[in-house]
Design a protein around this motif. Structure first.
Motif, mmCIF file in Angstrom:
data_model
loop_
_atom_site.group_PDB
_atom_site.id
_atom_site.type_symbol
_atom_site.label_atom_id
_atom_site.label_comp_id
_atom_site.label_asym_id
_atom_site.label_seq_id
_atom_site.Cartn_x
_atom_site.Cartn_y
_atom_site.Cartn_z
ATOM 1 N N GLY A 1 0.796 -1.218 0.000
ATOM 2 C CA GLY A 1 0.000 0.000 0.000
ATOM 3 C C GLY A 1 0.826 1.264 0.000
ATOM 4 N N ASN A 2 2.144 1.133 -0.205
ATOM 5 C CA ASN A 2 3.065 2.278 -0.218
ATOM 6 C C ASN A 2 3.070 2.881 -1.615
ATOM 7 N N THR A 3 2.451 4.047 -1.779
ATOM 8 C CA THR A 3 2.336 4.646 -3.108
ATOM 9 C C THR A 3 3.670 5.151 -3.640
ATOM 10 N N GLY A 4 4.718 5.100 -2.834
ATOM 11 C CA GLY A 4 6.051 5.442 -3.304
ATOM 12 C C GLY A 4 6.748 4.271 -3.977
ATOM 13 N N HIS A 5 6.162 3.069 -3.918
ATOM 14 C CA HIS A 5 6.755 1.883 -4.538
ATOM 15 C C HIS A 5 5.704 1.178 -5.391
ATOM 16 N N GLY A 6 5.470 1.724 -6.572
ATOM 17 C CA GLY A 6 4.475 1.161 -7.472
ATOM 18 C C GLY A 6 5.091 0.272 -8.531
ATOM 19 N N LEU A 7 4.318 -0.682 -9.003
ATOM 20 C CA LEU A 7 4.725 -1.591 -10.077
ATOM 21 C C LEU A 7 3.565 -1.691 -11.060
ATOM 22 N N VAL A 8 3.831 -1.365 -12.331
ATOM 23 C CA VAL A 8 2.801 -1.510 -13.354
ATOM 24 C C VAL A 8 2.919 -2.927 -13.902
ATOM 25 N N ASN A 9 1.811 -3.654 -13.857
ATOM 26 C CA ASN A 9 1.828 -5.062 -14.238
ATOM 27 C C ASN A 9 1.306 -5.324 -15.643
#
Length: 182
Positions: free
Chosen positions: A105-113
């Protein structure tokens, strides 16, 4: 709704007390508000773990592609990594839609799948068929590679096409040049 189990020293009773009917409504309301306040950060993180996004920029200059995205909540995030399947790569267009996960839930560590672009995706394929395409493909006569039912492969580039079937190869083209390799 919050319930309390009635418990005695020697055994547990099945009696359940609904706190809404408590003689201390202020105490109950205060308990509920306190619990909701304590749970709010966890609820926000869970809500932010996965979502949809729109691609606003792409950087394809390193080992893992990164992009700028705008989430469905309106947040803009830079340098979000995009994981792709081994052996396949693409650079999505600005405006493509994606699925983004935020680790814990950390919006500073996103991954686009996943990325899709409904503006250009071929439609009406048969079950099990696969098609490679780009944004330049407006019609079936543009350039595409189809893996079709019946073990056929259709390669289309404008007026030219190659159809490979178990029975043979058909080449259709307005002009054909065959050059010897050097």
């Amino acid at each position: 709704m919050i319930f309390l189990m009635h418990q005695t020293r020697s055994h547990c009773s099945d009696d359940v007390y609904d706190l809404r009917n408590s003689r201390e409504p202020r105490l109950v309301e205060a308990m509920i508000k306190t619990i909701e306040k304590l749970m709010a950060p966890l609820k926000r993180r869970i809500m932010l773990m996965v979502g949809r996004c729109i691609v606003t920029a792409v950087n394809d200059s390193s080992g893992i592609q990164s992009m700028q995205i705008k989430t469905m909540f309106g947040m803009v995030r830079d340098s979000v990594e995009r994981f792709q399947d081994y052996g396949f790569t693409s650079v999505p267009l600005v405006g493509s839609e994606g699925f983004v996960s935020f680790v814990a839930g950390n919006t500073g560590h996103g991954l686009v799948n996943k990325i899709d672009d409904r503006r250009y995706r071929p439609i009406n394929l048969e079950d099990g068929e696969v098609c490679f395409y780009t944004d330049e493909d407006k019609a079936e006569s543009d350039h595409r590679i189809y893996f079709k039912r019946g073990k056929e492969i259709h390669i289309v580039a404008g007026a030219s096409s190659i159809v490979l079937t178990p029975d043979g190869i058909t080449i259709t083209t307005p002009s054909l040049d065959i050059n010897e390799a050097a």
